[in-house]
Design a protein around this motif. Sequence first.
Motif, PDB file in Angstrom:
ATOM      1  N   LYS A  36       0.855  -1.185   0.000  1.00 37.99           N
ATOM      2  CA  LYS A  36       0.000   0.000   0.000  1.00 37.99           C
ATOM      3  C   LYS A  36       0.890   1.233   0.000  1.00 37.99           C
ATOM      4  CE  LYS A  36      -3.124   2.570   3.090  1.00 37.99           C
ATOM      5  NZ  LYS A  36      -3.727   2.589   4.433  1.00 37.99           N
ATOM      6  N   GLU A  37       0.626   2.148  -0.923  1.00 42.83           N
ATOM      7  CA  GLU A  37       1.424   3.369  -0.994  1.00 42.83           C
ATOM      8  C   GLU A  37       0.540   4.528  -1.431  1.00 42.83           C
ATOM      9  OE1 GLU A  37       5.702   4.925  -2.868  1.00 42.83           O
ATOM     10  OE2 GLU A  37       4.790   3.037  -3.541  1.00 42.83           O
ATOM     11  N   ARG A  38       0.702   5.668  -0.762  1.00 39.85           N
ATOM     12  CA  ARG A  38      -0.022   6.897  -1.142  1.00 39.85           C
ATOM     13  C   ARG A  38       0.897   7.737  -2.015  1.00 39.85           C
ATOM     14  NH1 ARG A  38      -0.528  12.260   0.244  1.00 39.85           N
ATOM     15  NH2 ARG A  38      -2.667  13.131   0.392  1.00 39.85           N
ATOM     16  N   LEU A  39       0.431   8.097  -3.207  1.00 38.18           N
ATOM     17  CA  LEU A  39       1.209   8.881  -4.151  1.00 38.18           C
ATOM     18  C   LEU A  39       0.450  10.142  -4.541  1.00 38.18           C
ATOM     19  CD1 LEU A  39       2.467   5.986  -6.477  1.00 38.18           C
ATOM     20  CD2 LEU A  39       3.700   7.064  -4.584  1.00 38.18           C
ATOM     21  N   THR A  40       1.132  11.034  -5.222  1.00 33.01           N
ATOM     22  CA  THR A  40       0.522  12.286  -5.674  1.00 33.01           C
ATOM     23  C   THR A  40       0.585  12.364  -7.187  1.00 33.01           C
ATOM     24  OG1 THR A  40       1.222  13.401  -3.638  1.00 33.01           O
ATOM     25  CG2 THR A  40       0.558  14.796  -5.487  1.00 33.01           C
ATOM     26  N   ALA A  41      -0.573  12.597  -7.804  1.00 30.95           N
ATOM     27  CA  ALA A  41      -0.649  12.707  -9.263  1.00 30.95           C
ATOM     28  C   ALA A  41      -0.122  14.069  -9.716  1.00 30.95           C
ATOM     29  CB  ALA A  41      -2.096  12.512  -9.718  1.00 30.95           C
ATOM     30  N   ARG A  42       0.052  14.222 -11.028  1.00 31.88           N
ATOM     31  CA  ARG A  42       0.575  15.475 -11.565  1.00 31.88           C
ATOM     32  C   ARG A  42      -0.316  16.664 -11.265  1.00 31.88           C
ATOM     33  NH1 ARG A  42       2.574  13.574 -17.647  1.00 31.88           N
ATOM     34  NH2 ARG A  42       4.286  12.204 -16.933  1.00 31.88           N
ATOM     35  N   ASN A  43      -1.614  16.417 -11.129  1.00 33.94           N
ATOM     36  CA  ASN A  43      -2.534  17.508 -10.813  1.00 33.94           C
ATOM     37  C   ASN A  43      -2.595  17.817  -9.327  1.00 33.94           C
ATOM     38  OD1 ASN A  43      -3.994  15.402  -9.755  1.00 33.94           O
ATOM     39  ND2 ASN A  43      -5.725  15.571 -11.184  1.00 33.94           N
ATOM     40  N   LEU A  70     -10.370   6.337   1.838  1.00 39.63           N
ATOM     41  CA  LEU A  70     -10.199   4.892   1.728  1.00 39.63           C
ATOM     42  C   LEU A  70      -8.971   4.408   2.500  1.00 39.63           C
ATOM     43  CD1 LEU A  70     -10.992   4.135  -2.029  1.00 39.63           C
ATOM     44  CD2 LEU A  70     -12.438   3.704  -0.037  1.00 39.63           C
ATOM     45  N   SER A  71      -7.907   5.201   2.484  1.00 39.41           N
ATOM     46  CA  SER A  71      -6.658   4.796   3.130  1.00 39.41           C
ATOM     47  C   SER A  71      -6.831   4.579   4.625  1.00 39.41           C
ATOM     48  CB  SER A  71      -5.572   5.843   2.874  1.00 39.41           C
ATOM     49  OG  SER A  71      -4.350   5.456   3.452  1.00 39.41           O
ATOM     50  N   LEU A  72      -7.753   5.323   5.243  1.00 35.41           N
ATOM     51  CA  LEU A  72      -7.984   5.191   6.675  1.00 35.41           C
ATOM     52  C   LEU A  72      -8.707   3.892   7.037  1.00 35.41           C
ATOM     53  CD1 LEU A  72      -9.128   8.854   7.468  1.00 35.41           C
ATOM     54  CD2 LEU A  72      -6.904   7.810   7.981  1.00 35.41           C
ATOM     55  N   ARG A  73      -9.227   3.190   6.043  1.00 35.54           N
ATOM     56  CA  ARG A  73     -10.069   2.030   6.315  1.00 35.54           C
ATOM     57  C   ARG A  73      -9.302   0.711   6.340  1.00 35.54           C
ATOM     58  NH1 ARG A  73     -15.175   2.663   2.356  1.00 35.54           N
ATOM     59  NH2 ARG A  73     -16.023   1.089   3.748  1.00 35.54           N
ATOM     60  N   PHE A  74      -8.017   0.731   6.008  1.00 35.65           N
ATOM     61  CA  PHE A  74      -7.264  -0.515   5.975  1.00 35.65           C
ATOM     62  C   PHE A  74      -5.781  -0.201   6.007  1.00 35.65           C
ATOM     63  CE2 PHE A  74      -7.109   0.961   1.711  1.00 35.65           C
ATOM     64  CZ  PHE A  74      -5.948   0.449   1.154  1.00 35.65           C
ATOM     65  N   GLU A  75      -4.981  -1.235   6.274  1.00 39.21           N
ATOM     66  CA  GLU A  75      -3.521  -1.119   6.266  1.00 39.21           C
ATOM     67  C   GLU A  75      -2.935  -2.261   5.449  1.00 39.21           C
ATOM     68  OE1 GLU A  75      -1.894   1.388   7.354  1.00 39.21           O
ATOM     69  OE2 GLU A  75      -3.499   2.367   8.497  1.00 39.21           O
ATOM     70  N   ARG A  76      -1.682  -2.114   5.102  1.00 39.20           N
ATOM     71  CA  ARG A  76      -0.962  -3.204   4.441  1.00 39.20           C
ATOM     72  C   ARG A  76      -1.011  -4.434   5.350  1.00 39.20           C
ATOM     73  NH1 ARG A  76       3.563  -5.755   5.207  1.00 39.20           N
ATOM     74  NH2 ARG A  76       4.712  -6.684   3.483  1.00 39.20           N
ATOM     75  N   GLY A  77      -1.251  -5.598   4.765  1.00 41.19           N
ATOM     76  CA  GLY A  77      -1.351  -6.835   5.528  1.00 41.19           C
ATOM     77  C   GLY A  77      -2.759  -7.197   5.934  1.00 41.19           C
ATOM     78  N   ASP A  78      -3.724  -6.285   5.717  1.00 41.41           N
ATOM     79  CA  ASP A  78      -5.120  -6.586   6.046  1.00 41.41           C
ATOM     80  C   ASP A  78      -5.772  -7.408   4.938  1.00 41.41           C
ATOM     81  OD1 ASP A  78      -5.109  -5.229   8.437  1.00 41.41           O
ATOM     82  OD2 ASP A  78      -5.956  -3.376   7.622  1.00 41.41           O
ATOM     83  N   ALA A  79      -6.777  -8.172   5.319  1.00 39.96           N
ATOM     84  CA  ALA A  79      -7.700  -8.744   4.345  1.00 39.96           C
ATOM     85  C   ALA A  79      -8.765  -7.693   4.066  1.00 39.96           C
ATOM     86  CB  ALA A  79      -8.335 -10.010   4.897  1.00 39.96           C
ATOM     87  N   VAL A  80      -9.104  -7.517   2.797  1.00 38.48           N
ATOM     88  CA  VAL A  80     -10.019  -6.439   2.417  1.00 38.48           C
ATOM     89  C   VAL A  80     -11.107  -6.961   1.491  1.00 38.48           C
ATOM     90  CG1 VAL A  80      -8.258  -4.648   2.663  1.00 38.48           C
ATOM     91  CG2 VAL A  80      -8.580  -5.761   0.432  1.00 38.48           C
TER      92      VAL A  80
END
Length: 305
Positions: A36-43, A70-80
Amino acid sequence: MGRIDAVEAAVAQIHPPVAELRSGQRFEGRYACVSKERLTARNGSAYLTLRLRDRTGTIPARAFREADRLSLRFERGDAVLARGRIERYKGELVADLDDLRRLEPGEVDPGEFLPAAYRSVEELEGFLEHLTREVYDPAMRGVVEAVLGSEPVAGEFRRAPCTRGGHHAYLGGLIEHTVSVGTLATELCQLHPRLDSDLLMAAVLLHDVGKTREFTLGADIGVSEEGRMLGHVALGAELIGPAAAALEPERRLALTHCVLSHHGAEAGPGRAGGAFRGFASPEAVALYRLNALDAQVKGVLEHGL
């Protein structure tokens, strides 16, 4: 059960496996989030990049809308539980996500998300029982049967992986690796009849038993607190100790030494010198080499050179 819960329950039974996802397909299913990674688009807007996995494979995923919510609802390693559409991007399939939420631990069966051994557990259990009968010393066989035949170890031994990401890193990997090393040991004892076959086979069958307590199973293979602090070698000696207490002291010491040195004994006080400094018996050397042989060959076959 509410309408939404009922729908989700139905979806959970029929969710498309990763291996069957196709471009243009809408989907809703249960997967493990392995990155899971949060990135920033060109805009300047935020978006998420993920990798989703089930036992059939992995697929990259993206969430462009309401990424921070959405990011607040899960973490890496979770079942989703994920919903979206499969698209093709730069030649590979990608899941564009509309919604995603974490599944609670009680909703999760690790077998949904973790790969499993190709060979059936029932077949491997049969081989394990056969190898146990190859220990002809009643006292030594009794140790093996006491450790591997008692719960919770018995069940975990047949379900546990052997590693998190190396060789046999899947459900049933531990018993598969153990049976493989035991098969090699049988052949080695035929070639070298001076080996103490009872000691070697008992040590082979028990050498990785600590892995039943080293790992945790969920959406991913994790490491338990005692696994992190002690490791599987020390945990194995702890599990074997009570059962081995009935052995003659010399036999108990020989078995314990084999288990403790199966990853190498270079720094130990054993009698051997040179390349085998620290090993106190040919059976300990044999276990060390056979364990490494199976692990390394399996690792190359699974991951390449």
